[in-house]
Design a protein around this motif. Structure first.
Motif, mmCIF file in Angstrom:
data_model
loop_
_atom_site.group_PDB
_atom_site.id
_atom_site.type_symbol
_atom_site.label_atom_id
_atom_site.label_comp_id
_atom_site.label_asym_id
_atom_site.label_seq_id
_atom_site.Cartn_x
_atom_site.Cartn_y
_atom_site.Cartn_z
ATOM 1 N N GLU A 88 0.922 -1.231 -0.050
ATOM 2 C CA GLU A 88 -0.090 0.160 0.131
ATOM 3 C C GLU A 88 0.947 1.323 -0.017
ATOM 4 O O GLU A 88 0.704 2.288 -0.791
ATOM 5 C CB GLU A 88 -0.995 -0.075 1.265
ATOM 6 C CG GLU A 88 -1.909 1.050 1.249
ATOM 7 C CD GLU A 88 -2.941 1.098 2.429
ATOM 8 O OE1 GLU A 88 -4.155 1.549 2.247
ATOM 9 O OE2 GLU A 88 -2.519 0.620 3.392
ATOM 10 N N LYS A 89 2.086 1.157 0.817
ATOM 11 C CA LYS A 89 2.966 2.419 0.714
ATOM 12 C C LYS A 89 3.397 2.465 -0.654
ATOM 13 O O LYS A 89 3.466 3.730 -1.054
ATOM 14 C CB LYS A 89 4.009 2.161 1.864
ATOM 15 C CG LYS A 89 3.368 2.322 3.401
ATOM 16 C CD LYS A 89 4.651 2.170 4.252
ATOM 17 C CE LYS A 89 4.406 2.348 5.736
ATOM 18 N NZ LYS A 89 5.252 2.109 6.610
ATOM 19 N N THR A 92 1.193 4.438 -2.934
ATOM 20 C CA THR A 92 1.193 5.927 -2.766
ATOM 21 C C THR A 92 2.428 6.671 -2.872
ATOM 22 O O THR A 92 2.563 7.721 -2.698
ATOM 23 C CB THR A 92 0.882 5.976 -1.215
ATOM 24 O OG1 THR A 92 1.630 5.764 -0.409
ATOM 25 C CG2 THR A 92 -0.428 5.422 -1.065
ATOM 26 N N GLY A 93 3.522 5.891 -3.397
ATOM 27 C CA GLY A 93 4.594 6.658 -3.872
ATOM 28 C C GLY A 93 6.038 6.538 -2.967
ATOM 29 O O GLY A 93 6.829 7.069 -3.146
#
Length: 410
Positions: A88-89, A92-93
């Motif tokens: 997930e991280k 988000t970049g």
């Protein structure tokens, strides 16, 4: 396991995956499968088989297609924890380097795996194995590589053996201690490789816990010189070799695997012409792992056309692992190999049967519907073998047969 009765499967369409059968998929109509003692005794025209068959069970396949059982020849199935939050991280970049600095990455899986005992490790891995078996996997490779200490590496391999003892599936175990640098050896990769060669490999061989030794030969893994040391130690202890090579760059790891007569060179997105030639000359299998390519959103594809032209056998596998391919689906891997890498459905089926058997050193006994091969069969409610690879979400597998015994009926 008790020996099954002689069994004759009739009224089936066979996708034998046998190179001696020249039709696509090695297809045979009007033939029967005679199973004896968990092995395929004969593949005969049905009329002749019925005349020759004595006491035993005759099973009507009712027009189903029968293929060999699937072989998932490259997995990291035994591990603790998961890395969904890390994924997930990344989406988000947040760069991987930051995630690793915060305790994520492969070391987070190492930490979670070390925190489980052998029983717990087998228990958390079991659902992944069951998912693959439900899609038709009858033989599967399981690697270590998330322990990175002597005790924890052997624990992973013992957990894999425990899964094999508990389920109707055959497990090939591979020692992948040279997967990443453990915290205990930070800044001392050469020291860790010496430990792998002088301590871990001899112990795994002595306890007969591994068939083969694997190395992650890559800039973020281990160098070709270090890989050579591991391969030499493996050979000295009678173990086969294989390699995670040319995934992120070209360090000529595939040629090194071929030099040692290795079973397989895996990933190989950056394989060059010399590497293709080396695999062809050595008879080493190219294992394609499209799940990792997809999950990492890579753009460099393996040179499938060149491998095909050089007659290098191409296997297909899930690469099931928590960081780069968290997919317990062999049919997804087959579909991805076609859509992303350009394999034909027939090549994808061969990649999970005959060629996958070769990648595990089992070409003479697995991966084909042929006399002398294990009686691992899959029955499919389909009109054409391409349907196995074509659609996902539903499962047309109706029966899974392991060593001649029906284990699953849909």
């Amino acid at each position: 396991m008790s020996q099954p009765n002689d069994t004759l499967w009739i009224n089936a369409r066979l996708a034998t995956c046998d190179a001696a059968v020249t039709a696509p998929y090695g297809a045979l109509d009007g033939h029967a499968l005679w199973l004896k003692g968990g092995v395929i005794h004969a593949v005969l025209p049905q009329d002749a088989a019925l005349r020759a068959f004595g006491d035993g069970d005759i099973i009507d396949a009712k027009g189903a297609w029968i293929t060999p059982g699937f072989i998932d020849c490259h997995t990291h199935l035994v591990y603790g924890g998961n890395r969904a939050a890390e994924w997930e991280k990344r989406l988000t970049g947040v760069p991987y380097q930051q995630i690793a600095a915060e305790g994520g990455g492969i070391i987070s899986t190492v930490r979670a795996t070390r925190g489980l005992d052998e029983d717990e490790l087998a228990l958390v891995s079991l659902p992944r194995l069951k998912a693959l078996m439900k899609e038709g996997v009858t033989t599967i490779e399981m690697k270590s590589g998330y322990g990175l200490t002597l005790a924890d590496e052997l624990k992973q391999l013992r957990a894999a053996r425990r899964l094999e003892a508990a389920m109707p599936v055959e497990v090939a175990t591979t020692l992948l201690s040279a997967h990443a640098l453990p915290p205990e050896f930070a800044g001392d990769a050469d020291g860790y490789i010496r430990h792998v060669c002088e301590v871990i490999i001899p112990a795994a061989a002595q306890e007969d816990l591994a068939e083969a030794v694997d190395v992650f030969c890559e800039g973020v893994g281990f160098s070709p010189a270090q890989t050579r040391q591991v391969f030499e130690a493996a050979r000295a202890h009678g173990l086969q070799v294989k390699g995670h090579v040319e995934q992120l760059s070209n360090l000529h790891g595939a040629a090194l695997v071929a030099e040692f007569g290795g079973l397989s060179a895996d990933h190989i997105e950056y394989l060059d012409d010399a590497g293709v030639a080396a695999l062809a000359a050595a008879g080493t299998v190219a294992v394609l792992l499209p799940g990792a390519y997809y999950f990492l959103r890579e753009t460099q594809k393996p040179p499938v056309d060149k491998l095909r032209a050089a007659n290098v056998p191409m296997a297909v596998s899930t690469d099931l692992n928590p960081g780069t391919s968290p997919f317990a689906s062999i049919r997804l891997a087959m579909n991805q190999a076609c859509v992303l890498f350009g394999l034909t459905p027939e090549e994808a089926l061969l990649g999970t049967t005959r060629h996958a058997a070769q990648a595990l050193g089992r070409a003479a006994t697995h991966g084909q519907l042929a006399a002398g091969h294990v009686a691992d069969l899959l029955l499919w409610d389909i009109e054409h073998p391409a349907e196995i690879v074509y659609g996902l979400g539903t499962n047309p597998l109706t029966r899974r047969v392991f060593r001649g015994v029906v284990q699953h009926e849909g």
